[in-house]
Design a protein around this motif. Structure first.
Motif, PDB file in Angstrom:
ATOM      1  N   LEU A 177       0.818  -1.214   0.000  1.00  0.00           N
ATOM      2  CA  LEU A 177       0.000   0.000   0.000  1.00  0.00           C
ATOM      3  C   LEU A 177       0.853   1.266   0.000  1.00  0.00           C
ATOM      4  O   LEU A 177       0.377   2.333  -0.410  1.00  0.00           O
ATOM      5  CB  LEU A 177      -0.927   0.002   1.215  1.00  0.00           C
ATOM      6  CG  LEU A 177      -1.977  -1.114   1.274  1.00  0.00           C
ATOM      7  CD1 LEU A 177      -2.811  -0.982   2.544  1.00  0.00           C
ATOM      8  CD2 LEU A 177      -2.870  -1.088   0.043  1.00  0.00           C
ATOM      9  N   ILE A 178       2.094   1.159   0.454  1.00  0.00           N
ATOM     10  CA  ILE A 178       2.969   2.335   0.506  1.00  0.00           C
ATOM     11  C   ILE A 178       3.260   2.847  -0.904  1.00  0.00           C
ATOM     12  O   ILE A 178       3.472   4.046  -1.109  1.00  0.00           O
ATOM     13  CB  ILE A 178       4.263   2.015   1.255  1.00  0.00           C
ATOM     14  CG1 ILE A 178       3.949   1.556   2.687  1.00  0.00           C
ATOM     15  CG2 ILE A 178       5.194   3.229   1.295  1.00  0.00           C
ATOM     16  CD1 ILE A 178       3.207   2.587   3.511  1.00  0.00           C
ATOM     17  N   PHE A 179       3.262   1.962  -1.886  1.00  0.00           N
ATOM     18  CA  PHE A 179       3.487   2.405  -3.264  1.00  0.00           C
ATOM     19  C   PHE A 179       2.338   3.290  -3.745  1.00  0.00           C
ATOM     20  O   PHE A 179       2.543   4.215  -4.544  1.00  0.00           O
ATOM     21  CB  PHE A 179       3.671   1.203  -4.184  1.00  0.00           C
ATOM     22  CG  PHE A 179       5.005   0.538  -4.032  1.00  0.00           C
ATOM     23  CD1 PHE A 179       6.120   1.036  -4.683  1.00  0.00           C
ATOM     24  CD2 PHE A 179       5.151  -0.578  -3.209  1.00  0.00           C
ATOM     25  CE1 PHE A 179       7.366   0.436  -4.532  1.00  0.00           C
ATOM     26  CE2 PHE A 179       6.385  -1.180  -3.048  1.00  0.00           C
ATOM     27  CZ  PHE A 179       7.497  -0.672  -3.707  1.00  0.00           C
ATOM     28  N   ILE A 180       1.135   3.026  -3.261  1.00  0.00           N
ATOM     29  CA  ILE A 180       0.002   3.891  -3.611  1.00  0.00           C
ATOM     30  C   ILE A 180       0.192   5.265  -2.975  1.00  0.00           C
ATOM     31  O   ILE A 180      -0.036   6.299  -3.615  1.00  0.00           O
ATOM     32  CB  ILE A 180      -1.325   3.250  -3.145  1.00  0.00           C
ATOM     33  CG1 ILE A 180      -1.533   1.912  -3.857  1.00  0.00           C
ATOM     34  CG2 ILE A 180      -2.492   4.193  -3.418  1.00  0.00           C
ATOM     35  CD1 ILE A 180      -2.760   1.147  -3.401  1.00  0.00           C
ATOM     36  N   ALA A 181       0.630   5.278  -1.699  1.00  0.00           N
ATOM     37  CA  ALA A 181       0.897   6.554  -1.034  1.00  0.00           C
ATOM     38  C   ALA A 181       1.987   7.329  -1.767  1.00  0.00           C
ATOM     39  O   ALA A 181       1.901   8.549  -1.951  1.00  0.00           O
ATOM     40  CB  ALA A 181       1.307   6.308   0.420  1.00  0.00           C
ATOM     41  N   GLY A 182       3.017   6.626  -2.205  1.00  0.00           N
ATOM     42  CA  GLY A 182       4.089   7.273  -2.953  1.00  0.00           C
ATOM     43  C   GLY A 182       3.601   7.860  -4.264  1.00  0.00           C
ATOM     44  O   GLY A 182       4.041   8.947  -4.669  1.00  0.00           O
ATOM     45  N   ALA A 183       2.698   7.166  -4.928  1.00  0.00           N
ATOM     46  CA  ALA A 183       2.144   7.670  -6.188  1.00  0.00           C
ATOM     47  C   ALA A 183       1.322   8.929  -5.956  1.00  0.00           C
ATOM     48  O   ALA A 183       1.342   9.857  -6.785  1.00  0.00           O
ATOM     49  CB  ALA A 183       1.283   6.598  -6.847  1.00  0.00           C
ATOM     50  N   ILE A 203       1.271   3.796 -15.141  1.00  0.00           N
ATOM     51  CA  ILE A 203       1.780   2.482 -15.538  1.00  0.00           C
ATOM     52  C   ILE A 203       2.680   1.913 -14.444  1.00  0.00           C
ATOM     53  O   ILE A 203       2.562   0.744 -14.062  1.00  0.00           O
ATOM     54  CB  ILE A 203       2.558   2.584 -16.867  1.00  0.00           C
ATOM     55  CG1 ILE A 203       1.595   2.858 -18.029  1.00  0.00           C
ATOM     56  CG2 ILE A 203       3.329   1.290 -17.141  1.00  0.00           C
ATOM     57  CD1 ILE A 203       2.285   3.156 -19.348  1.00  0.00           C
ATOM     58  N   SER A 204       3.569   2.738 -13.927  1.00  0.00           N
ATOM     59  CA  SER A 204       4.491   2.281 -12.895  1.00  0.00           C
ATOM     60  C   SER A 204       3.752   1.868 -11.632  1.00  0.00           C
ATOM     61  O   SER A 204       4.096   0.858 -11.002  1.00  0.00           O
ATOM     62  CB  SER A 204       5.503   3.390 -12.574  1.00  0.00           C
ATOM     63  OG  SER A 204       6.270   3.716 -13.711  1.00  0.00           O
ATOM     64  N   LEU A 205       2.721   2.633 -11.256  1.00  0.00           N
ATOM     65  CA  LEU A 205       1.947   2.293 -10.058  1.00  0.00           C
ATOM     66  C   LEU A 205       1.296   0.916 -10.187  1.00  0.00           C
ATOM     67  O   LEU A 205       1.354   0.106  -9.259  1.00  0.00           O
ATOM     68  CB  LEU A 205       0.873   3.356  -9.818  1.00  0.00           C
ATOM     69  CG  LEU A 205      -0.119   3.051  -8.685  1.00  0.00           C
ATOM     70  CD1 LEU A 205       0.603   2.917  -7.351  1.00  0.00           C
ATOM     71  CD2 LEU A 205      -1.191   4.136  -8.604  1.00  0.00           C
ATOM     72  N   VAL A 206       0.666   0.653 -11.318  1.00  0.00           N
ATOM     73  CA  VAL A 206       0.004  -0.647 -11.528  1.00  0.00           C
ATOM     74  C   VAL A 206       1.018  -1.783 -11.409  1.00  0.00           C
ATOM     75  O   VAL A 206       0.779  -2.794 -10.736  1.00  0.00           O
ATOM     76  CB  VAL A 206      -0.696  -0.678 -12.898  1.00  0.00           C
ATOM     77  CG1 VAL A 206      -1.200  -2.092 -13.214  1.00  0.00           C
ATOM     78  CG2 VAL A 206      -1.861   0.309 -12.935  1.00  0.00           C
ATOM     79  N   VAL A 207       2.175  -1.617 -12.064  1.00  0.00           N
ATOM     80  CA  VAL A 207       3.207  -2.653 -12.019  1.00  0.00           C
ATOM     81  C   VAL A 207       3.735  -2.834 -10.597  1.00  0.00           C
ATOM     82  O   VAL A 207       3.875  -3.965 -10.104  1.00  0.00           O
ATOM     83  CB  VAL A 207       4.358  -2.307 -12.977  1.00  0.00           C
ATOM     84  CG1 VAL A 207       5.510  -3.297 -12.818  1.00  0.00           C
ATOM     85  CG2 VAL A 207       3.866  -2.299 -14.424  1.00  0.00           C
ATOM     86  N   TYR A 208       3.996  -1.720  -9.897  1.00  0.00           N
ATOM     87  CA  TYR A 208       4.519  -1.799  -8.533  1.00  0.00           C
ATOM     88  C   TYR A 208       3.564  -2.533  -7.589  1.00  0.00           C
ATOM     89  O   TYR A 208       3.968  -3.411  -6.833  1.00  0.00           O
ATOM     90  CB  TYR A 208       4.763  -0.397  -7.971  1.00  0.00           C
ATOM     91  CG  TYR A 208       5.903   0.364  -8.592  1.00  0.00           C
ATOM     92  CD1 TYR A 208       6.877  -0.272  -9.343  1.00  0.00           C
ATOM     93  CD2 TYR A 208       6.021   1.734  -8.405  1.00  0.00           C
ATOM     94  CE1 TYR A 208       7.924   0.427  -9.903  1.00  0.00           C
ATOM     95  CE2 TYR A 208       7.066   2.453  -8.947  1.00  0.00           C
ATOM     96  CZ  TYR A 208       8.017   1.804  -9.702  1.00  0.00           C
ATOM     97  OH  TYR A 208       9.047   2.511 -10.239  1.00  0.00           O
ATOM     98  N   SER A 220       8.817   5.350   4.927  1.00  0.00           N
ATOM     99  CA  SER A 220       8.878   4.406   3.805  1.00  0.00           C
ATOM    100  C   SER A 220       8.357   5.020   2.518  1.00  0.00           C
ATOM    101  O   SER A 220       8.749   4.611   1.417  1.00  0.00           O
ATOM    102  CB  SER A 220       8.082   3.137   4.140  1.00  0.00           C
ATOM    103  OG  SER A 220       6.687   3.408   4.238  1.00  0.00           O
ATOM    104  N   VAL A 221       7.485   6.025   2.654  1.00  0.00           N
ATOM    105  CA  VAL A 221       6.960   6.706   1.467  1.00  0.00           C
ATOM    106  C   VAL A 221       8.092   7.393   0.707  1.00  0.00           C
ATOM    107  O   VAL A 221       8.052   7.513  -0.522  1.00  0.00           O
ATOM    108  CB  VAL A 221       5.862   7.718   1.855  1.00  0.00           C
ATOM    109  CG1 VAL A 221       5.368   8.492   0.630  1.00  0.00           C
ATOM    110  CG2 VAL A 221       4.689   7.001   2.516  1.00  0.00           C
ATOM    111  N   ALA A 222       9.132   7.838   1.425  1.00  0.00           N
ATOM    112  CA  ALA A 222      10.262   8.507   0.769  1.00  0.00           C
ATOM    113  C   ALA A 222      10.908   7.606  -0.268  1.00  0.00           C
ATOM    114  O   ALA A 222      11.298   8.061  -1.351  1.00  0.00           O
ATOM    115  CB  ALA A 222      11.292   8.941   1.812  1.00  0.00           C
ATOM    116  N   LEU A 223      11.023   6.319   0.044  1.00  0.00           N
ATOM    117  CA  LEU A 223      11.629   5.395  -0.901  1.00  0.00           C
ATOM    118  C   LEU A 223      10.724   5.147  -2.100  1.00  0.00           C
ATOM    119  O   LEU A 223      11.206   4.989  -3.224  1.00  0.00           O
ATOM    120  CB  LEU A 223      11.958   4.072  -0.197  1.00  0.00           C
ATOM    121  CG  LEU A 223      13.057   4.137   0.860  1.00  0.00           C
ATOM    122  CD1 LEU A 223      13.225   2.800   1.545  1.00  0.00           C
ATOM    123  CD2 LEU A 223      14.378   4.586   0.244  1.00  0.00           C
ATOM    124  N   THR A 224       9.408   5.113  -1.872  1.00  0.00           N
ATOM    125  CA  THR A 224       8.513   4.920  -3.015  1.00  0.00           C
ATOM    126  C   THR A 224       8.471   6.167  -3.890  1.00  0.00           C
ATOM    127  O   THR A 224       8.308   6.066  -5.107  1.00  0.00           O
ATOM    128  CB  THR A 224       7.092   4.540  -2.561  1.00  0.00           C
ATOM    129  OG1 THR A 224       6.549   5.571  -1.731  1.00  0.00           O
ATOM    130  CG2 THR A 224       7.094   3.231  -1.796  1.00  0.00           C
TER     131      THR A 224
END
Length: 438
Positions: A44-50, A236-241, A198-202
């Protein structure tokens, strides 16, 4: 500058450049590190990063629409702060963060490639393979825009399809169970600060969209296509991540993901697909890292060349023939090679995130205070982007201060040295007559 060719990059080519940088480092090098900070729910953190990235992208899109430029961020900063220390220093921080990203991707290439072989020690081989990849990226980049965009677009398509297939097959074999990774008795639940950090890394995983802005004037119909390319690349990147993160989460316990964080994706393929899955994953990793390096080198060398031509940064030919852009290409590759040899993946990623977020906040502040009327930007959106960056950066610094003070210290000294060095250069060097405003 003859190296810049208007209308030489199509919309598809621009998306290929953006996803080429993003997906290479984002999922292969950072997935395990995000899991170490965010725990069971790391997908879920990847969604926050997006979301944070989308707010940030707003400023860049507005700036690109008004000032499409092959120098991208360097030109944006000049319009915001004039030809002075802030412009030069912040642009260099962006350039340095991109070079750091290149070393991150290079080491990822070495780490994943070695999963195909049974070597006792890989301490030497990982950086050696990374340096070899950087040398290959240099050769590709001297071939010109048309070849680069064709190459990166094809490679980006292959890796996106490959990673999507890998994620879907992995989820299918576990019955599409979108469940969090099981933990371990020795793994403490992360706190709120750790989640935010962790959002910083995403965000670092998505920052490749700036590659598109750095090629602004070369893109066909830039006022329309730069913004489109950025948002398409992020989506595109979000879906793949997210697909891959959930696949890994469903395949491995959290403790194993953290233990194998430098090659977590390959490790996740092993229990569900066996050795063939590992081979397929490594093949996709090689394609992703190769295209990522090429696209990133392409962008940063052009930005540094523009800063040089604006007399904002020092430049030495060292007897090399060719254009300034070819020289900055050499400097970029040499710098990335040095970092690849000297630092491990975790520290490289941390330094890249810190430098990028500082630069990003400077961009947003410039839009908010100096250009919001000129570029027709919504103040609330820009202020939100600035605030989100600040919160994420503060949390990340706090975690690193408690766990790895060296990274914070080196990053802080590096930022201070950059600003001090640029201040001296613009006052006393060949750029001394160029400093008009800060």
């Amino acid at each position: 500058m003859s190296d810049y060719k208007k209308n030489s990059i199509t919309l598809i080519g621009a998306v290929g450049l953006g996803t080429g940088v993003m997906i290479s480092a984002g999922i292969f090098a950072l997935l395990g590190q995000v899991a170490a900070l965010a725990g069971n729910w790391f997908p879920l953190i990847f969604i926050a990063g997006a979301i944070v990235t989308a707010f940030s992208a707003y400023s860049y899109i507005k700036l690109s629409n008004e000032y499409p430029s092959a120098g991208g961020i360097g030109m944006f900063l000049m319009k915001e702060y004039g030809k002075g220390t802030i412009t030069a220093s912040a642009a260099l921080l962006m350039g340095f963060s991109m070079v750091i990203n290149q070393s991150l991707v290079a080491r990822t290439f070495g780490t994943y490639t070695l999963q195909l072989f049974d070597f006792g020690s890989t301490d030497f081989l990982v950086p050696a393979l990374g340096v070899g990849l950087l040398a290959f990226a240099f050769l590709v980049n001297i071939l010109g825009n048309k070849f680069i965009q064709t190459f990166t677009s094809i490679m980006s398509l292959l890796k996106i399809l490959g990673l999507t297939i890998l994620a879907i097959v992995g989820l299918w074999l576990v019955g599409f169970s979108f469940t969090p990774a099981t933990g371990g008795s020795d793994i403490a639940a992360p706190g709120a600060v750790s989640y935010i950090a962790s959002v910083a890394l995403t965000v670092l995983a998505f920052k490749g969209f700036t590659t598109i802005t750095n090629s602004g004037s070369e893109i066909v119909q830039p006022t329309k296509n730069v913004g489109r390319a950025i948002m398409i690349a992020i989506l595109i990147s979000l879906v793949v991540y997210v697909l891959l993160a959930w696949s890994v989460s469903s395949s491995l316990p959290l403790s194993r993901i953290i233990e194998a964080q430098d090659y977590a994706l390959a490790e996740a393929a092993r229990p569900v697909l066996g050795n063939y899955g590992v081979i397929f994953t490594v093949a996709i990793a090689i394609i992703a890292t190769v295209s990522g390096i090429i696209a990133s080198v392409f962008a940063v060398s052009r930005m540094l060349a523009m800063l040089t031509n604006m007399k904002l940064i020092p430049h030495k030919h060292f007897g090399m023939p060719g254009s300034i852009q070819k020289h900055t290409l050499v400097y970029t590759i040499v710098g990335a090679m040095a970092l690849t040899v000297l630092f491990d993946l975790s520290r490289i990623a941390s330094m890249g995130a810190i430098l990028y977020l500082v630069m990003d906040m400077i961009i947003h502040w410039g839009v908010l205070k100096r250009l919001k009327g000129k570029v027709k930007a919504n103040s609330a959106i820009v202020l939100t982007a600035f605030t989100l960056d600040g919160i994420v950066l503060a949390a990340f610094l706090w975690i690193k201060i408690t766990n790895d003070l060296l990274v914070v210290g080196v990053s802080a000294l590096f930022i201070l040295a950059t600003f001090a060095g640029e201040r001296w250069f613009l006052r006393n060097g060949v750029g001394g007559q160029m400093e008009h405003s800060d």
